[in-house]
Structures are given as C-alpha cells and as structure tokens.
Design a protein around this motif. Sequence first.
Motif, short mmCIF file in Angstrom:
data_model
loop_
_atom_site.label_atom_id
_atom_site.label_comp_id
_atom_site.label_asym_id
_atom_site.label_seq_id
_atom_site.Cartn_x
_atom_site.Cartn_y
_atom_site.Cartn_z
N TYR A 77 0.81 -1.21 0.00
CA TYR A 77 0.00 0.00 0.00
C TYR A 77 0.85 1.27 0.00
N GLU A 78 1.65 1.45 1.07
CA GLU A 78 2.47 2.66 1.13
C GLU A 78 3.58 2.63 0.09
N GLY A 79 4.07 1.44 -0.22
CA GLY A 79 5.16 1.31 -1.17
C GLY A 79 4.70 1.32 -2.61
N PHE A 80 4.30 0.13 -3.12
CA PHE A 80 4.03 0.02 -4.55
C PHE A 80 2.85 0.86 -5.00
N SER A 81 1.76 0.86 -4.22
CA SER A 81 0.58 1.61 -4.65
C SER A 81 0.83 3.12 -4.62
N ASN A 82 1.40 3.60 -3.50
CA ASN A 82 1.44 5.05 -3.29
C ASN A 82 2.81 5.70 -3.49
N HIS A 90 0.40 10.04 -12.03
CA HIS A 90 0.12 11.48 -11.97
C HIS A 90 1.27 12.28 -12.58
N ASP A 91 1.70 11.85 -13.76
CA ASP A 91 2.66 12.60 -14.58
C ASP A 91 4.01 12.83 -13.91
N VAL A 92 4.38 11.94 -12.97
CA VAL A 92 5.69 12.00 -12.31
C VAL A 92 5.92 13.37 -11.68
N ILE A 93 4.86 13.93 -11.09
CA ILE A 93 5.02 15.17 -10.31
C ILE A 93 6.03 14.95 -9.20
N SER A 94 5.98 13.78 -8.59
CA SER A 94 7.00 13.32 -7.66
C SER A 94 7.60 12.05 -8.27
N PRO A 95 8.91 11.84 -8.18
CA PRO A 95 9.50 10.67 -8.86
C PRO A 95 9.05 9.35 -8.24
N PRO A 96 8.64 8.37 -9.07
CA PRO A 96 8.26 7.07 -8.54
C PRO A 96 9.48 6.26 -8.08
N THR A 97 9.23 5.34 -7.17
CA THR A 97 10.27 4.45 -6.66
C THR A 97 9.94 3.02 -7.08
N TYR A 98 10.93 2.29 -7.57
CA TYR A 98 10.70 0.92 -8.04
C TYR A 98 11.50 -0.05 -7.17
N HIS A 99 10.76 -0.93 -6.48
CA HIS A 99 11.39 -1.97 -5.66
C HIS A 99 10.74 -3.31 -5.99
N ARG A 308 -1.68 9.71 3.87
CA ARG A 308 -0.46 8.92 3.66
C ARG A 308 0.74 9.47 4.43
N GLU A 309 0.53 9.65 5.72
CA GLU A 309 1.54 10.35 6.52
C GLU A 309 2.80 9.54 6.76
N ASN A 310 2.81 8.27 6.34
CA ASN A 310 4.02 7.45 6.48
C ASN A 310 4.89 7.49 5.22
N VAL A 311 4.41 8.17 4.18
CA VAL A 311 5.17 8.27 2.92
C VAL A 311 5.99 9.57 2.95
N GLY A 312 7.30 9.46 2.66
CA GLY A 312 8.22 10.59 2.81
C GLY A 312 7.80 11.82 2.03
N ALA A 313 7.33 11.66 0.79
CA ALA A 313 6.95 12.81 -0.04
C ALA A 313 5.81 13.60 0.59
N GLN A 315 5.21 13.77 3.92
CA GLN A 315 5.76 14.45 5.09
C GLN A 315 6.46 15.74 4.67
N GLU A 316 7.21 15.68 3.58
CA GLU A 316 7.90 16.87 3.08
C GLU A 316 6.89 17.93 2.62
N LEU A 317 5.81 17.48 1.95
CA LEU A 317 4.80 18.41 1.49
C LEU A 317 4.16 19.15 2.66
N ARG A 318 3.82 18.41 3.71
CA ARG A 318 3.19 19.06 4.86
C ARG A 318 4.10 20.13 5.45
N GLU A 319 5.38 19.81 5.61
CA GLU A 319 6.32 20.78 6.16
C GLU A 319 6.41 22.02 5.26
N HIS A 320 6.44 21.81 3.96
CA HIS A 320 6.57 22.93 3.03
C HIS A 320 5.32 23.80 3.07
N VAL A 321 4.13 23.18 3.02
CA VAL A 321 2.88 23.94 3.02
C VAL A 321 2.73 24.73 4.32
#
Length: 468
Positions: A77-82, A90-99, A308-313, A315-321
Amino acid sequence: MVANRLPVDFTVDENGDVDWQRSPGGLVTALEPVMRGADGAWVGWSGAPGLEHEPFTADEMLLVPVTLSADEIERYYEGFSNDTLWPLYHDVISPPTYHRQWWDAYRKVNLRFAEAAAAQAAPGAVVWVHDYQLQLVPKMLRDLRPDLRIGFFDHIPFPPVELFGQLPWRSQIVEGLLGADLIGFQRGGDASNFVRAVRRLTKHTTRGPIVTVTDDDGQITRHVRAAAFPISIDSKHFDELARKPEVQERAAEIRADLGNPQIMMLGVDRLDYTKGIRHRIKAYGELLQDGRLDVEHATLVQVASPSRENVGAYQELREHVEGLVGRINGEFGELGHSAIHYLHHSYPPEEMAALYLAADVMLVTSLRDGMNLVAKEYVAARSDDQGVLVLSEFTGAADELAPGPLLVNPHDIDGMKDIIVAAAHMDHREQRRRMRRLRRKVMSDDVAKWSETFLGVLTAMPPRTSHV
C-alpha cells in the motif's frame, strides 16, 4: 464490489464483537450509495494491520474483510501503490520508486483480494473491481472464476505509454487489467492511453475502444472494452444538506468567525502533492504582496485533510505547506485578520456543506486529478446559484463542467493570479449564469447515473466463449 478499503473502519473487542464507523475517503463516498440495499458483498481491507474477522453486515452491506499484515501495508500500500504507481500515474510530479519487494507484495495481496471475491461470488455474478491498488485482480479472478462478469474502474489518471513504459512490470499490469470485460476510466484520454499501452506492450489487437484478447495459440478468447465513465457524487444529498437551516446558520457563523470578509476563498484537498496546494498558496501570497487583494477584505481557508503520513513525499509536502502558510501569515496578517486559515483536519459532510456555502470562491488547482469530486460537491451545495468555481484544466471535472468554471493552468502562477482576482470580483449576475449551468450538469449526472451506466454496459456485453 472489490476495493482496497472497506467502507467502514472496524475493531473487534475481546468478546469478538465488531464496533465500526464509516471510513473517510472519496472512493467510499462514491461507492457506498451504489451498494446500499444491493444484493451483494464488499471485499476490502479493514484499515488496521493484522485484523482478521469473518464477513459481517454494516449499513445494510455485507462486508468481507481482507487481512493485511503491517509489512504488507508498508510494501503493497504505502510502497508500490502510493510510492510507485501514484506518482507514475500522476505525470511523475514526484518521482516514482521501483522496488522488486514492493511488486512481490502487490502481486501477493492482489491474489488474496481475488480469492476473497471468488469465494463470495455466486455463479455468473457481476464483480466490480476498483482502482490502482488492485490492477492484477481482474485476470487473477478470471483465472479462478471464468464464469464471472468482471468490470474494473480506474479512479486516477492512466498515464501516456511514454511514462507508463518506465514501470518494470508494465506488461503484467496491462494483462491484469485485461482480465476484465469492461475497463472504465475518468476521461477519454485515459482510455486512449490504456489502449495505446496495449498496442505497444502486448500482442493483442485493438480497434477503437475494443481490445481483442488472444490465448497463447493466437486464438481469440474475448473482447474487452476500454471507455470513459466520469464519476460523480450523491448530488441530491449535498443539495439537501446545504438547504438545512442549521447548515446555513453554520455557514453564516463561519463567515462571522472569519471577521465577515468581503471575499472568502476556499481550498479543500487531501494533503497530496498532486493537488497544487503550494501553487495556490504561492499565487494568493503574491496577490497580497502586489496589493491586488488585502487581508482586511479577503481571506483564504485551506482545508488539508491528512493523507499517507508514512510516505516521505507527503511528510515533506506538509512541512513545506505549513512553512509557506506561516510565512504569508507572518508577513501579511493583521490583528483580527489572518491571510490564510489552515486546517489540517477532516470534516463531516455537514461541516463541508457549510464551508461550501460560506465560500465566495472555490479554488481547485490540481496539477493532475482523475476527476476531483470536491468541485462537484461545491456546485451541489450552491442552491443559491452564487459562488465561483476556479478549476484546474488538468482535472477530469474540467472536461465535464466547462464552460461553467473559470479554468486555470496552476503551473502558470501569473495566469492563476489573474483568474483568482476575476473570480473574487465577478458580479452576481455572471455568478448566477455560470452556477446554474454547473448545477444542471452536476445534479443530473450523479453517482447513481454513473454506476447504472457502467453496470449497464458491463452486463450488456456479449458472454465469453472459448472462441469468439
């Protein structure tokens, strides 16, 4: 119905009794009215790690829990899905991670959902699978139960093949989706993107929206249709909510609490990088700096529900906003007049209806959005025919609702500033003309019509044969 989440959050006490409450989320909000009173079952995850329970009834629905471990939640869920599919789609607004470990978990969990659905479905039943977390389920379910009529609906954008092709497991995803008889998308462009991916990545042939599926020997086995079915909301429910005297009183109270500004602007989003929250706040801050708006007469209320507060992107967005909001309030706020009222909460429908009624301008500035139901909720709540909808052209809603809203490119900050000012100063006659047009569309094309249309097409499709 097969979806990642059940429509309720539930807990089990030491006696084995279930306590449940309705869970938040756009998908649940859209699908719950479809299932109420239907002779069917909803297969989904409970929302808690490791929670096992037999099927149970809640709100007139038979709910079938699928158990996920904490490790599976992290990887599937947090990994592959999100962190893989969501940013890629969503047009790679944030870079995807492949594991590869995330992919293995995704495949394993999808099989568990398919097995749960296969166990519940009566002979020849209709199964409707939902969203990007479960794209392998249609084929897995087809292999387990070839007698079933299977539909799939993708609630988020489907990317161009040039982006989708980055995914190491691109062919498996396409073949997984082709297990369905009917694949629904929010926009015609999404359906076209999928058909192009089929042509590029598989040996199946296509003709318009129809994909001809063949077996390993090249024999035709099925025809699959890919088409747009734009989703909507329970429009009548929101309209009725907004007409209640207590909701209208609450709307007046909200404006009074804000100091009765001449112009109240509103943003309502999940705290997600696809929603364009930073772009919106930046544009608003520049309008204050330019003197085109001032805090004595205008204010922005931004509701940003946790996501999705466990996903790093995220957490960074919340701090920035929150940093951006703090800077603008510190620079432009005055005693009794905040520039931005930032609310990091989720609210019940009654409070949302009151906020919509209170707002003169609704700002929906997504960078990419499958549909965006908030825009439709705002319109459904405005039975007074007032208010202005500023809507990103990169939402599915823009395809449906234009020319009623003011369309904006959120990447164009100067252009967005001009449109926000135009919305703030639009005369009541023009507001009424635009809102009436919007309401005609939203009130007639509701979630019931969406589901009836999709299921009608699905059930009318020719039955599967060994050779078509």
